[in-house]
Design a protein around this motif. Structure first.
Motif, PDB file in Angstrom:
ATOM      1  N   VAL A  95      91.802  82.630 -11.569  1.00 19.52           N
ATOM      2  CA  VAL A  95      91.930  81.681 -10.220  1.00 19.52           C
ATOM      3  C   VAL A  95      90.635  81.730  -9.450  1.00 19.52           C
ATOM      4  CG1 VAL A  95      93.153  81.454  -7.846  1.00 19.52           C
ATOM      5  CG2 VAL A  95      94.533  82.261  -9.948  1.00 19.52           C
ATOM      6  N   VAL A  96      89.877  82.794  -9.411  1.00 19.51           N
ATOM      7  CA  VAL A  96      88.804  82.834  -8.745  1.00 19.51           C
ATOM      8  C   VAL A  96      87.784  82.145  -9.425  1.00 19.51           C
ATOM      9  CG1 VAL A  96      87.105  84.612  -7.666  1.00 19.51           C
ATOM     10  CG2 VAL A  96      89.386  84.870  -7.341  1.00 19.51           C
ATOM     11  N   ASP A  97      87.401  82.859 -10.708  1.00 25.14           N
ATOM     12  CA  ASP A  97      86.257  82.289 -11.568  1.00 25.14           C
ATOM     13  C   ASP A  97      85.919  80.690 -11.416  1.00 25.14           C
ATOM     14  OD1 ASP A  97      85.735  84.827 -11.580  1.00 25.14           O
ATOM     15  OD2 ASP A  97      86.241  84.936 -14.029  1.00 25.14           O
TER      16      ASP A  97
ATOM     17  N   ALA B 198      79.117  77.367  -7.078  1.00 23.58           N
ATOM     18  CA  ALA B 198      77.810  77.885  -7.350  1.00 23.58           C
ATOM     19  C   ALA B 198      77.044  76.727  -7.958  1.00 23.58           C
ATOM     20  CB  ALA B 198      77.769  78.865  -8.526  1.00 23.58           C
ATOM     21  N   GLY B 199      77.727  75.791  -8.725  1.00 27.28           N
ATOM     22  CA  GLY B 199      77.148  74.709  -9.262  1.00 27.28           C
ATOM     23  C   GLY B 199      76.640  73.815  -8.399  1.00 27.28           C
TER      24      GLY B 199
ATOM     25  N   PRO C 240      82.331  87.254  -4.939  1.00 29.11           N
ATOM     26  CA  PRO C 240      81.949  86.898  -5.954  1.00 29.11           C
ATOM     27  C   PRO C 240      80.935  85.634  -6.255  1.00 29.11           C
ATOM     28  CG  PRO C 240      84.179  86.124  -5.863  1.00 29.11           C
ATOM     29  CD  PRO C 240      83.789  86.972  -4.666  1.00 29.11           C
ATOM     30  N   LEU C 241      80.769  84.758  -5.162  1.00 26.52           N
ATOM     31  CA  LEU C 241      79.753  83.669  -4.968  1.00 26.52           C
ATOM     32  C   LEU C 241      78.685  84.380  -4.661  1.00 26.52           C
ATOM     33  CD1 LEU C 241      79.367  80.610  -5.308  1.00 26.52           C
ATOM     34  CD2 LEU C 241      79.810  80.497  -2.887  1.00 26.52           C
TER      35      LEU C 241
ATOM     36  N   PRO D  89      82.495  96.537  -1.707  1.00 25.95           N
ATOM     37  CA  PRO D  89      81.149  96.573  -2.470  1.00 25.95           C
ATOM     38  C   PRO D  89      80.668  95.110  -2.178  1.00 25.95           C
ATOM     39  CG  PRO D  89      82.713  97.622  -3.743  1.00 25.95           C
ATOM     40  CD  PRO D  89      83.733  97.056  -2.513  1.00 25.95           C
ATOM     41  N   GLY D  90      79.437  94.975  -1.970  1.00 22.86           N
ATOM     42  CA  GLY D  90      78.866  93.775  -1.762  1.00 22.86           C
ATOM     43  C   GLY D  90      78.937  93.269  -0.301  1.00 22.86           C
ATOM     44  N   GLY D  91      79.661  93.587   0.570  1.00 21.87           N
ATOM     45  CA  GLY D  91      80.094  93.010   1.582  1.00 21.87           C
ATOM     46  C   GLY D  91      78.981  92.979   2.339  1.00 21.87           C
ATOM     47  N   GLU D  92      77.969  93.589   2.125  1.00 16.45           N
ATOM     48  CA  GLU D  92      76.612  93.543   3.048  1.00 16.45           C
ATOM     49  C   GLU D  92      75.850  92.225   2.794  1.00 16.45           C
ATOM     50  OE1 GLU D  92      75.541  95.412  -0.572  1.00 16.45           O
ATOM     51  OE2 GLU D  92      77.266  95.726   0.959  1.00 16.45           O
TER      52      GLU D  92
END
Length: 246
Positions: free
Chosen positions: A28-30, A37-38, A58-59, A83-86
């Motif tokens: 669903v997300v990908d 992203a494109g 994820p973006l 994770p990656g929230g920053e």
């Protein structure tokens, strides 16, 4: 004075990812992240209603600079703790009117969140806010359901969309005003808990007019993030409106 998280306070945020688990699946997300992203290319992305970061995280992991606006401090706190929230900048506020600095290549509003704006005026303001944030040639992307009114026989105003031994969910519609509400009954430790969230449903053609009022033009419309064709039988749409190049 406590901040008003609307209908997405701590009690909802704490269980949001679990309750919406199907929407977090990679299949669903990908495709959504691929498309966004494109469209972003070498530019920045702004997500209205960023929530717990289902799309923003994820973006950002793809190398796209992402900023998010959300009314709920509780939801944003969950995003920042992941994770990656920053890597995702966030602003607390109403995405129909809140401004952030800079110009963006893409602004997105996913998973029916346009319906959280419960008046036509607020939805029109949202399109204007998106247009104001876009650089020339940038795109505003909205994912929303097509109102399921064909399932309403005369005299009925409710449509169930989830039934299980521990959870019942249904939508109610007022076809005169386009007001709707989603209702949830959950069984917890043998006791029923009830929650209701108001929305305003909106047709794709109505969104096109809102886009025109904001100076945007329709570029693409698909049934899903995989770019399946949009037809009269489609239950949802992913629409892309473009800001004309200077």
């Amino acid at each position: 004075m406590p901040h008003d998280d609307g209908h997405f306070g701590e009690n909802v945020a704490a269980a949001y990812d679990e309750s919406a688990a199907d929407m977090f699946r990679p299949d669903v997300v990908d495709p959504a992240v691929d498309m966004l992203a494109g469209l972003a290319g070498d530019g920045r992305a702004l997500e209205f209603g960023v929530g717990t970061g289902r799309i923003a995280l994820p973006l950002a992991a793809r190398g796209v600079p992402v900023h998010g606006i959300d009314l709920s401090r509780a939801m944003v706190a969950r995003l920042r703790a992941k994770p990656g929230g920053e890597a995702v900048g966030t602003t607390i506020g109403d995405f129909a009117t809140t401004r952030v600095d800079g110009a963006f290549a893409v602004v997105c509003l996913v998973f029916n969140t346009i319906n959280n704006l419960t008046t036509q005026d607020a939805q029109v303001a949202c399109f204007r806010n998106a247009a104001d944030h876009l650089r020339p040639g940038g795109c505003f992307v909205v994912e929303a359901g097509v109102p399921d009114l064909r399932r309403l026989p005369p005299g009925q105003n409710a449509v169930p969309f989830h039934i299980s031994p521990t959870r019942w969910a249904f939508d109610t519609y007022d076809t005169a005003t386009q007001a709707m509400s989603s209702h949830y009954v959950t069984i917890v430790d043998g006791r029923a808990e009830y929650r209701s969230i108001p929305f305003r449903y909106v047709w794709p053609s109505e969104l096109d007019l809102m886009a025109r009022l904001a100076g945007l033009r329709l570029r693409d419309r698909w049934e899903s993030w995989t770019r399946a064709p949009f037809t009269g039988d489609s239950g949802r749409h992913v629409s892309v409106w473009e800001k004309p190049a200077a």
